[in-house]
Every structure is written in structure tokens, then in C-alpha cells.
Design a protein around this motif. Structure first.
Motif, PDB file in Angstrom:
ATOM      1  N   THR A 409       0.792  -1.075   0.086  1.00 48.99           N
ATOM      2  CA  THR A 409       0.039  -0.104  -0.191  1.00 48.99           C
ATOM      3  C   THR A 409       1.091   1.195   0.105  1.00 48.99           C
ATOM      4  O   THR A 409       1.622   1.442   0.876  1.00 48.99           O
ATOM      5  CB  THR A 409      -0.931  -0.069   1.106  1.00 48.99           C
ATOM      6  OG1 THR A 409      -1.801   1.329   1.166  1.00 48.99           O
ATOM      7  CG2 THR A 409      -0.323  -0.217   2.542  1.00 48.99           C
ATOM      8  N   PRO A 410       0.901   2.297  -0.930  1.00 49.79           N
ATOM      9  CA  PRO A 410       1.706   3.238  -1.108  1.00 49.79           C
ATOM     10  C   PRO A 410       0.991   4.412  -0.192  1.00 49.79           C
ATOM     11  O   PRO A 410       1.376   5.596  -0.056  1.00 49.79           O
ATOM     12  CB  PRO A 410       1.580   3.841  -2.509  1.00 49.79           C
ATOM     13  CG  PRO A 410       0.234   3.178  -3.033  1.00 49.79           C
ATOM     14  CD  PRO A 410      -0.004   1.988  -2.148  1.00 49.79           C
ATOM     15  N   ASN A 411      -0.136   4.409   0.497  1.00 45.31           N
ATOM     16  CA  ASN A 411      -1.071   5.394   1.052  1.00 45.31           C
ATOM     17  C   ASN A 411      -1.693   5.166   2.355  1.00 45.31           C
ATOM     18  O   ASN A 411      -2.900   5.444   2.394  1.00 45.31           O
ATOM     19  CB  ASN A 411      -1.895   6.311  -0.097  1.00 45.31           C
ATOM     20  CG  ASN A 411      -2.863   4.896  -0.805  1.00 45.31           C
ATOM     21  OD1 ASN A 411      -3.152   4.005  -0.260  1.00 45.31           O
ATOM     22  ND2 ASN A 411      -3.315   5.601  -1.912  1.00 45.31           N
ATOM     23  N   GLU A 412      -1.152   4.228   3.250  1.00 44.57           N
ATOM     24  CA  GLU A 412      -1.669   3.785   4.312  1.00 44.57           C
ATOM     25  C   GLU A 412      -2.946   3.077   4.366  1.00 44.57           C
ATOM     26  O   GLU A 412      -4.013   3.184   5.116  1.00 44.57           O
ATOM     27  CB  GLU A 412      -1.857   5.052   5.381  1.00 44.57           C
ATOM     28  CG  GLU A 412      -0.360   5.325   5.733  1.00 44.57           C
ATOM     29  CD  GLU A 412      -0.508   6.785   6.649  1.00 44.57           C
ATOM     30  OE1 GLU A 412      -1.763   7.313   6.794  1.00 44.57           O
ATOM     31  OE2 GLU A 412       0.349   7.104   7.109  1.00 44.57           O
ATOM     32  N   GLY A 413      -3.084   2.252   3.143  1.00 44.17           N
ATOM     33  CA  GLY A 413      -4.394   1.365   3.098  1.00 44.17           C
ATOM     34  C   GLY A 413      -5.354   1.785   2.122  1.00 44.17           C
ATOM     35  O   GLY A 413      -6.265   1.026   1.853  1.00 44.17           O
ATOM     36  N   ARG A 414      -5.364   3.015   1.523  1.00 44.32           N
ATOM     37  CA  ARG A 414      -6.323   3.467   0.799  1.00 44.32           C
ATOM     38  C   ARG A 414      -6.275   2.731  -0.484  1.00 44.32           C
ATOM     39  O   ARG A 414      -7.358   2.424  -1.204  1.00 44.32           O
ATOM     40  CB  ARG A 414      -6.357   4.907   0.668  1.00 44.32           C
ATOM     41  CG  ARG A 414      -6.595   5.922   1.950  1.00 44.32           C
ATOM     42  CD  ARG A 414      -6.688   7.398   1.597  1.00 44.32           C
ATOM     43  NE  ARG A 414      -5.414   7.847   0.997  1.00 44.32           N
ATOM     44  CZ  ARG A 414      -4.175   8.152   1.851  1.00 44.32           C
ATOM     45  NH1 ARG A 414      -4.416   7.955   3.224  1.00 44.32           N
ATOM     46  NH2 ARG A 414      -3.232   8.669   1.085  1.00 44.32           N
TER      47      ARG A 414
END
Length: 629
Positions: A409-414
Motif C-alpha cells: 500500500t503506497p498510501n496507508e491502506g487506501r
């Protein structure tokens, strides 16, 4: 719930799906918005608890609140809402029920109850019958789609279903429930759970009784069903780092059914079944909590006794089976970036089968297993996992299994990317591989699978989309040979497809979940059936549930299940038309801890066939009351 037959045009099929979806949603208002869910904890990926965001495998979780929301009576009904899973029931409540994950056979689905294997080793192929598994005191169901034999060994080819009874809670909690429904179906369940000092416990029981329907089509007598279940869990926290763990599950059922080998749809065979699962274990941490250890002994005990007025119908039987298992698993967090997982296991199996009063056929085997897995987190948001396992069977020889996956994940799970390469195997059962009917030369079934998936959240998690592509090739599949009159490694199958899902949680009052599955499970065995679709594996399926809670507490829900056409036989001569089922449900709290609920299944009284020659439920209603204190 209602039905229709697929048209010849694929475009018309998709249009019809969305037409039914619109109808199911029409009872609900326009939504407003909610909060992001926390990262789920799963155990089927590594055998230890870990965040779902750290595994590349496709895992679905159904919790107790979701079970109450759906008002599902059986685990099989719940599984039908999970992408990639199809279910086939022969007759009514308690009838033989098979679950197929991603087009795999029912024997390639490993089933655990409270972490203990419960597949029926006395059945010819070792498949688990979901017909007896009710939702009464179940706290959680975890479904892993795809192979994971590195951790779980034999049968984990299609996937793993881990069913957990209600767990202990802080303080004290009690649950009571009673309901009455169509076909004179009565249900009762009760459970208490709590914590006192060093003790954490949960104990409960459930009872179901139904007049049922005739299992075979054309019958005039009903095939009834009765089921009593008990569950218990106890933890003793000797210290902050040492815990004793005790679990047990007991199920006793009486199943009336019809058999083609007796007098048919008005036959009177009865099967009395008993299942027991026991777990005694200890968990202890060392090295400042970085070294996690679990040691356990488990016991699975099965017995089925069949009676039939018709002699030599092969419905008069006495069958027993047992699995004794000892295991040690460990997980070592070297640092925040590296975890090592390993385990050694010993399992001994026994089965005794007797038909029509003959002397029992007895078979035994044992297996010693070891596995290792490495979990690496090289950078924030990226988790890499790789593992290997070897099983040494006393009668089949050895089998080595590999697997690996990544989650990023590049954006904390989004946004979440998942990829998996996994192998699975199924060892021959005692019936398939040992005398008098077995083949000593059999090899394990094997499978190689890869899948790629992506999940995306929008509007702070209020909207979630996911899509997963999978491709599995299975070899050495075990089938009965009409040439040798015994089981042989003669079948090959490919299964590939797509799972797509949408979750909408625009507010705490509205929950909408939809999924579509495309499965191409194709026979690749040389011969007349080459290129045919696997029996009872629908190519298309769609599920939609929508639930809304009003400002004054009333909850309304609607379900839609659309199943595409399939075939009942390997030759693809017996076609089963697709169908759609619609249901409505409602619940209303009377006090903070007391709620009444009701549902109507098969609302439009559809006439449909899941398995050729067998009946299915018509329209029926249920009303119940449940208390929580």
C-alpha cells in the motif's frame, strides 16, 4: 427469492443482474456518509494473528454482527455472499451441502472449527458437509480464497474456511435467541462469555428442529432434521506471557433423507451423526514478547450411523473416524522488518466403515510435517512472504509445497495491491488410497495458483472497490476409473476467473455490499469430457445485500443472489438453469438488549434446482427474538 433462466445473450444476463439489484435497493433511502474501518486481524494466512494488510492472500471476514444482520440460519447461506464461493445443497435443511471455492472441488476446501480440522475423513473424498453447521453460537468466519498448503497442509487447494465459536469477552456478556419459521422450523441458542481474574471463558448451546421438505423431487413425505450443538472455550492467563487454551465443539444431528439406492423420493433412511472437536494448548512468549510459541493437542472425532428399512440399499452403515494431532508453531519477530514463522506437526488418522452389517473395513495412516515462512517488511507499506512445507505420509510418501505473496500500500491502506503464488495439495483419503477399495499407488492431488488483486478506498473509506484475478492449474486429481474399478490420478482441471466487489458504508445507518464472480473451471483430462465445465460450478454469480437502520431503530434489509447456469454432470448433458433469489428482512429493538426480527426468503416463491433431482426451499418466513446482556 425468485428465479429466471439465463438468456442466450451475455449482455442480457448482465442487464438482468442490475435490474434485480435495482429492485433490491429500491426499498432503501438515499444515503449519507460514515467512518473508515480498522485493519482486520486474520489467522488463516500464517497461522498466527496478523493484520490483513500484511498478506497478499484474498481473505474475507464475516463477524457476529454481520451474521445477525443477514439473519442467516446456516454457514452455507453466509458463504453464498462471499465472492468466489458457490454452494450446492441436496434438499432442505441439513441436506448434504458442498462448498466450492474458485471452482475447486468440495474436497479441496479445508474446514476448521476453532482452529481444528474437521473435514470428514470417513467420506470417500474427505469433503466437509456444511449441512450441519448452523450460525447459532458462531462468532466469526474467516474465508481464505486460494491455496495455502504451506501453513495448513492437505486439502487447502480451493481455500480455507475457519469457523470460530463466540470468543470470551471482557466483563460479562450473555446472548439468547429463539425463532420459529416455515416448515415448522424451531431454533434456540444461548451463550455466555466473560472474564474473571485469570480466567476468560465462553460456553453455549444451540438447538434446531425442522420438518423440512422432501429431499428428492417428486416425494410426498418430508425429510426432517434435528441438530444440537455445544461450544466451550476457556483461557487461563497464568501470566502476561503464558496462557493455557481449551476449546471444544460438539454437534449431534439426525438427518432424514432420500436415496436413489432405496425406494427413491419417499424412502425413509435416517443418518445419526456426531462430531466432536477438542483443543488443549498453551501459548507463551519469550524474549520480551518477540518470540511467540504455541503448542497444542487436538482431537476430531466423527461417527455416523445410518438406518434404512430397505436392506442392501447401502444406507445401513456404521462409520467412525478420528484425527489426533500434535503441533508446535512459533513466530519470531527479529525486528519490525522481519518475522520468521515455523512449525512441526504430527497427525494420526483412523477410519472404520461398515455397510449392511458387514465386518468393518479399518484404515490408518500418519503424517509428520514441517514448515517455515519468512515475512519481510523492507519499506513502509510493503510486506513480502515466502514459505515451504514438507509432509511425509506413512503410506503416500512425501510432498513438498511452496508459496509466496506480497501486499503493498503506497498510501496507508487506501490503495492495496496483492499478489500471490501458492501451491496446494490433497493427499488421498483412507478410502481412496487403502484396501479394500483404494489404490496404494495413488499420488496427492496438486495445484499451482497465482492471483493478482487491487483494493481501493474512496471518500475516507466510505466506498471500497476490489478486484482479484486468479488462475489455478490442478493435476493428478483423483477420480474413479471405470477401467481399473478403483481410484486413479487421471484428472486435470484449470480454474481461472475474476472476483469483483463493492462495499458502500456512506453512514452508520446504511451498509451495501455487492460482489460478482466469474469462474471458468474446465476439465483438461484427455477424453470425451475434455474442455467441459466442472459439475455444479456456475460460471457467473452475483450477490447483493443492502441494510438500512432508521432513526427510530428499525432495520430493513434486502438480499439478492443471482446464480448462473451450470451442469450437473461431467459430460455436461444435464443443464441446470440459472436463477435469482430475493429476500427481505427486518429487525426492531424493544429495549437496549432485546430485539425482534423477521425475514422472508425466496420472496417470490421461485422454483429452481441446485442439484438435479433434488428439491429446494420455496417461499418461507421466519420470526425471532434475541437478547444480549
Amino acid at each position: 427469492m425468485t428465479t429466471f433462466v439465463w438468456t442466450s445473450c451475455e449482455g442480457d444476463k448482465i442487464i438482468t443482474i442490475f435490474r434485480y439489484a435495482a429492485a433490491a435497493l429500491a426499498v432503501l433511502p438515499t444515503p449519507v456518509f460514515a467512518q473508515v474501518a480498522d485493519d482486520d486481524i486474520v489467522v488463516t494466512a500464517s497461522g498466527f494473528e496478523q493484520p490483513r494488510s500484511e498478506t497478499g492472500q484474498a481473505i474475507e471476514i464475516v463477524g457476529r454482527d454481520r451474521l445477525d444482520q443477514l439473519q442467516s440460519a446456516t454457514i452455507a447461506q453466509v458463504l453464498q455472499t462471499v465472492p468466489g464461493v458457490s454452494v450446492a445443497t441436496r434438499g432442505g435443511l441439513g441436506g448434504q451441502t458442498s462448498a466450492f471455492i474458485r471452482g475447486g472441488s468440495s474436497a479441496q476446501t479445508l474446514v476448521l472449527i476453532d482452529g481444528v480440522r474437521i473435514n470428514d475423513l470417513t467420506s470417500p473424498n474427505g469433503a466437509f458437509d456444511f449441512g450441519a453447521l448452523m450460525t447459532g453460537n458462531i462468532g466469526r468466519v474467516e474465508i481464505l480464497r486460494g491455496p495455502n498448503s504451506v501453513i495448513w497442509g492437505s486439502q487447502a487447494i480451493g481455500g480455507v474456511v475457519n469457523v470460530q465459536s463466540i470468543a470470551p469477552v471482557d466483563g460479562f456478556e450473555g446472548r439468547l435467541g429463539a425463532e420459529y419459521g416455515g416448515y415448522d422450523t424451531k431454533r434456540l441458542n444461548a451463550n455466555i462469555a466473560g472474564t474473571k481474574g485469570v480466567f476468560e471463558g465462553s460456553v453455549g448451546g444451540a438447538f434446531v428442529k425442522s420438518d423440512g421438505i422432501s429431499a428428492l423431487a417428486g416425494g410426498t413425505e418430508r425429510d426432517g432434521y434435528a441438530n444440537a450443538t455445544g461450544n466451550a472455550r476457556l483461557k487461563v492467563n497464568i501470566s502476561d506471557s503464558f496462557t493455557l487454551d481449551f476449546r471444544s465443539y460438539y454437534n449431534r444431528a439426525k438427518v432424514e433423507y432420500d436415496s436413489e439406492f432405496g425406494v427413491g423420493a419417499n424412502g425413509l433412511p435416517v443418518s445419526r451423526n456426531r462430531q466432536f472437536v477438542g483443543y488443549v494448548g498453551a501459548q507463551f512468549d519469550m524474549l520480551d514478547g518477540r518470540l511467540h510459541n504455541r503448542i497444542a493437542y487436538t482431537r476430531t472425532d466423527l461417527r455416523r450411523i445410518g438406518t434404512d428399512p430397505i436392506v442392501f440399499s447401502f444406507n445401513n452403515f456404521n462409520v467412525r473416524g478420528a484425527i489426533d494431532r500434535m503441533e508446535y508453531h512459533t513466530a519470531f519477530d527479529l525486528n519490525d522488518a522481519l518475522t520468521l514463522v515455523a512449525g512441526v506437526e504430527y497427525e494420526r488418522s483412523f477410519a472404520s466403515t461398515s455397510f449392511e452389517g458387514a465386518a468393518p473395513d479399518v484404515a490408518r495412516n500418519d503424517v509428520v510435517s514441517g514448515f517455515g515462512q519468512i515475512i519481510v517488511r523492507p519499506v513502509n507499506g510493503l510486506t513480502l512472504t515466502a514459505g515451504v512445507r514438507h509432509d511425509a505420509y506413512s503410506d503416500y510418501g512425501g510432498q513438498t509445497t511452496l508459496g509466496g505473496n506480497l501486499a503493498f500500500t503506497p498510501n496507508e491502506g487506501r490503495t492495496m495491491f496483492r499478489a500471490t503464488y501458492a501451491e496446494g495439495f490433497r493427499a488421498p483419503t483412507l478410502t481412496e488410497g487403502q484396501p479394500p477399495y483404494g489404490n496404494l499407488q495413488l499420488k496427492p492431488e496438486t495445484a499451482r495458483n497465482f492471483d493478482l488483486g487491487v483494493e481501493q478506498q474512496f471518500l475516507e473509506g466510505k466506498v471500497q472497490l476490489f478486484a482479484t484475478y486468479f488462475n489455478r492449474r490442478s493435476n493428478n486429481l483423483i477420480a474413479f476409473s471405470p477401467v481399473s474399478f478403483q481410484s486413479e490420478n487421471i484428472d486435470k482441471v484449470t480454474a481461472k476467473g475474476l472476483e469483483i466487489g463493492l462495499d458502500l458504508n456512506p453512514s452508520s445507518q446504511l451498509d451495501i455490499r455487492a460482489s460478482y464472480t466469474l469462474v471458468d473451471a474446465i476439465n483438461r483430462t484427455a477424453g470425451d469430457t475434455f474442455g467441459n465445465r466442472q459439475a455444479l460450478r456456475p460460471q457467473n454469480s452475483f450477490s447483493l445485500t443492502a441494510d438500512w437502520q432508521t432513526a427510530f431503530g428499525l432495520s430493513l434489509g434486502s438480499s439478492l443472489l443471482v446464480i448462473g447456469d451450470s451442469f450437473d454432470d461431467a459430460a455436461n448433458n444435464v443443464r441446470l438453469d440459472g436463477y435469482a433469489l430475493v429476500g427481505l428482512r427486518a429487525s426492531m429493538p424493544l429495549t437496549d438488549g432485546l430485539e425482534v426480527y423477521a425475514s422472508v426468503e425466496n420472496m417470490l416463491d421461485a422454483q429452481y434446482t441446485v442439484v438435479s433431482g433434488y428439491n429446494s426451499f420455496g417461499r418461507h418466513a421466519t420470526i425471532g427474538i434475541r437478547a444480549k446482556f
